[in-house]
Motif scaffolding. Structure first.
Motif, PDB file in Angstrom:
ATOM      1  N   PHE A  90       0.844  -1.200   0.000  1.00 55.26           N
ATOM      2  CA  PHE A  90       0.000   0.000   0.000  1.00 55.26           C
ATOM      3  C   PHE A  90       0.875   1.245   0.000  1.00 55.26           C
ATOM      4  O   PHE A  90       1.809   1.360   0.789  1.00 55.26           O
ATOM      5  CB  PHE A  90      -0.894   0.046   1.235  1.00 55.26           C
ATOM      6  N   PHE A 105      -4.961   6.261   1.464  1.00 56.19           N
ATOM      7  CA  PHE A 105      -4.349   5.064   0.909  1.00 56.19           C
ATOM      8  C   PHE A 105      -4.728   4.827  -0.546  1.00 56.19           C
ATOM      9  O   PHE A 105      -5.849   5.148  -0.987  1.00 56.19           O
ATOM     10  CB  PHE A 105      -4.773   3.834   1.710  1.00 56.19           C
ATOM     11  N   GLY A 106      -3.789   4.220  -1.291  1.00 55.48           N
ATOM     12  CA  GLY A 106      -4.110   3.659  -2.588  1.00 55.48           C
ATOM     13  C   GLY A 106      -4.832   2.336  -2.403  1.00 55.48           C
ATOM     14  O   GLY A 106      -5.055   1.869  -1.280  1.00 55.48           O
ATOM     15  N   GLU A 107      -5.187   1.707  -3.516  1.00 57.21           N
ATOM     16  CA  GLU A 107      -5.994   0.486  -3.463  1.00 57.21           C
ATOM     17  C   GLU A 107      -5.178  -0.773  -3.232  1.00 57.21           C
ATOM     18  O   GLU A 107      -5.729  -1.856  -3.104  1.00 57.21           O
ATOM     19  CB  GLU A 107      -6.804   0.351  -4.756  1.00 57.21           C
ATOM     20  N   GLY A 108      -3.867  -0.643  -3.196  1.00 58.50           N
ATOM     21  CA  GLY A 108      -3.028  -1.792  -2.922  1.00 58.50           C
ATOM     22  C   GLY A 108      -2.563  -2.504  -4.176  1.00 58.50           C
ATOM     23  O   GLY A 108      -3.225  -2.471  -5.215  1.00 58.50           O
ATOM     24  N   SER A 109      -1.389  -3.150  -4.046  1.00 58.76           N
ATOM     25  CA  SER A 109      -0.821  -3.941  -5.147  1.00 58.76           C
ATOM     26  C   SER A 109      -0.442  -5.303  -4.579  1.00 58.76           C
ATOM     27  O   SER A 109       0.344  -5.384  -3.642  1.00 58.76           O
ATOM     28  CB  SER A 109       0.441  -3.262  -5.698  1.00 58.76           C
TER      29      SER A 109
ATOM     30  N   SER B  42     -12.298  -5.948  -0.644  1.00 56.79           N
ATOM     31  CA  SER B  42     -11.720  -5.187  -1.758  1.00 56.79           C
ATOM     32  C   SER B  42     -10.306  -4.692  -1.460  1.00 56.79           C
ATOM     33  O   SER B  42      -9.603  -4.221  -2.362  1.00 56.79           O
ATOM     34  CB  SER B  42     -12.607  -3.978  -2.086  1.00 56.79           C
ATOM     35  N   ARG B  43      -9.855  -4.786  -0.211  1.00 53.99           N
ATOM     36  CA  ARG B  43      -8.513  -4.379   0.237  1.00 53.99           C
ATOM     37  C   ARG B  43      -8.396  -2.894   0.552  1.00 53.99           C
ATOM     38  O   ARG B  43      -7.428  -2.483   1.173  1.00 53.99           O
ATOM     39  CB  ARG B  43      -7.408  -4.672  -0.794  1.00 53.99           C
ATOM     40  N   GLN B  44      -9.332  -2.101   0.104  1.00 56.05           N
ATOM     41  CA  GLN B  44      -9.237  -0.664   0.318  1.00 56.05           C
ATOM     42  C   GLN B  44      -9.213  -0.339   1.799  1.00 56.05           C
ATOM     43  O   GLN B  44      -9.982  -0.901   2.570  1.00 56.05           O
ATOM     44  CB  GLN B  44     -10.428   0.036  -0.354  1.00 56.05           C
ATOM     45  N   MET B  45      -8.352   0.556   2.208  1.00 55.14           N
ATOM     46  CA  MET B  45      -8.292   1.013   3.596  1.00 55.14           C
ATOM     47  C   MET B  45      -9.211   2.218   3.742  1.00 55.14           C
ATOM     48  O   MET B  45      -8.989   3.264   3.125  1.00 55.14           O
ATOM     49  CB  MET B  45      -6.862   1.394   3.983  1.00 55.14           C
TER      50      MET B  45
END
Lengths: 114, 119
Positions: A90, A105-109, B42-45
């Protein structure tokens, strides 16, 4: 509103390969961060930056490098990928002034090293 | 160094009931922030709620409220009228405030609590 954008969202690497995770933010934030999240764990800080040209190590920096040539961009480099680097990454940012404390935060990789 | 501890790896609650998630932290600073973040599949924080340490009043956001006990270094999250959409991982997090160095080194997270909502 774009906010914090990370690319790619998914990647599979072979052991020993290199890659760069890209992160850009359009909010003019001074502070930027890279975290990793392993299964069943919280986020751990890899590197952070307080402004262009300034970076510092976090809790788990080994195996990674960063640079900050502009306010907007904060790429994370993996030089020799190892299975231990399989994780979700993140990127995040926050302003320096008028700070309400939260990180954006970004959406993650999701990175898998095989 | 600051630490954040979430002692409940998983919690389960019936839809429409109330559930409380626990968090304790350790710090020698007087100026800091505390947060609860939600992470759905969805993983979004997603920021749920924020508390400034200097404020004695507990923060509230609609169905979400906190019980902030500064002396005990405790920061629990109460979710009222639980809904199916509340199912997620919940992370407690700490950040130093501007009087304590500005928090340039970001958030310190707990390991999270997996919240299950039973229909």
């Amino acid at each position: 509103n774009a906010g914090v954008t990370q690319t790619p969202k998914f990647r599979i690497l072979k052991i020993g390969q290199s890659m760069t995770l890209q992160c850009t933010q359009d909010m003019n934030h001074n502070y930027m961060y890279w975290y990793r999240q392993d299964p069943g764990m919280g986020l751990k800080l890899i590197y952070y930056s307080v402004g262009a040209g300034i970076t510092d190590k976090g809790e788990v920096p080994n195996g990674y490098n960063v640079s900050r040539s502009t306010t907007e961009d904060f790429p994370l480099r993996l030089e020799l990928a190892a299975p231990s680097q399989t994780s979700v990454y993140f990127c995040a940012s926050s302003p320096r002034w008028g700070n309400t404390g939260e990180l954006f935060f970004g959406e993650g990789s999701r990175l898998t090293v095989l | 160094a600051q630490t954040v501890t979430q002692s409940q790896p998983e919690m389960s609650v019936q839809e429409a009931e109330t559930v409380t998630l626990s968090c304790t932290y350790d710090t020698s600073e007087s100026d800091y922030y505390l947060f609860w973040y939600k992470q759905p599949p969805s993983r979004q924080m997603i920021l749920v709620i924020r508390q400034e340490a200097y404020k004695q009043q507990n923060a509230t956001e609609n169905r979400f409220s906190v019980n902030f006990q500064k002396a005990a270094k405790s920061f629990s999250l109460k979710i009222s009228d639980s809904q199916l959409g509340d199912a997620a991982m919940y992370f407690c997090a700490y950040r130093r405030g501007s009087d304590s160095g500005g928090g340039a080194d970001g958030l310190t997270f707990g390991k999270g609590t997996h919240l299950i909502i039973q229909p």
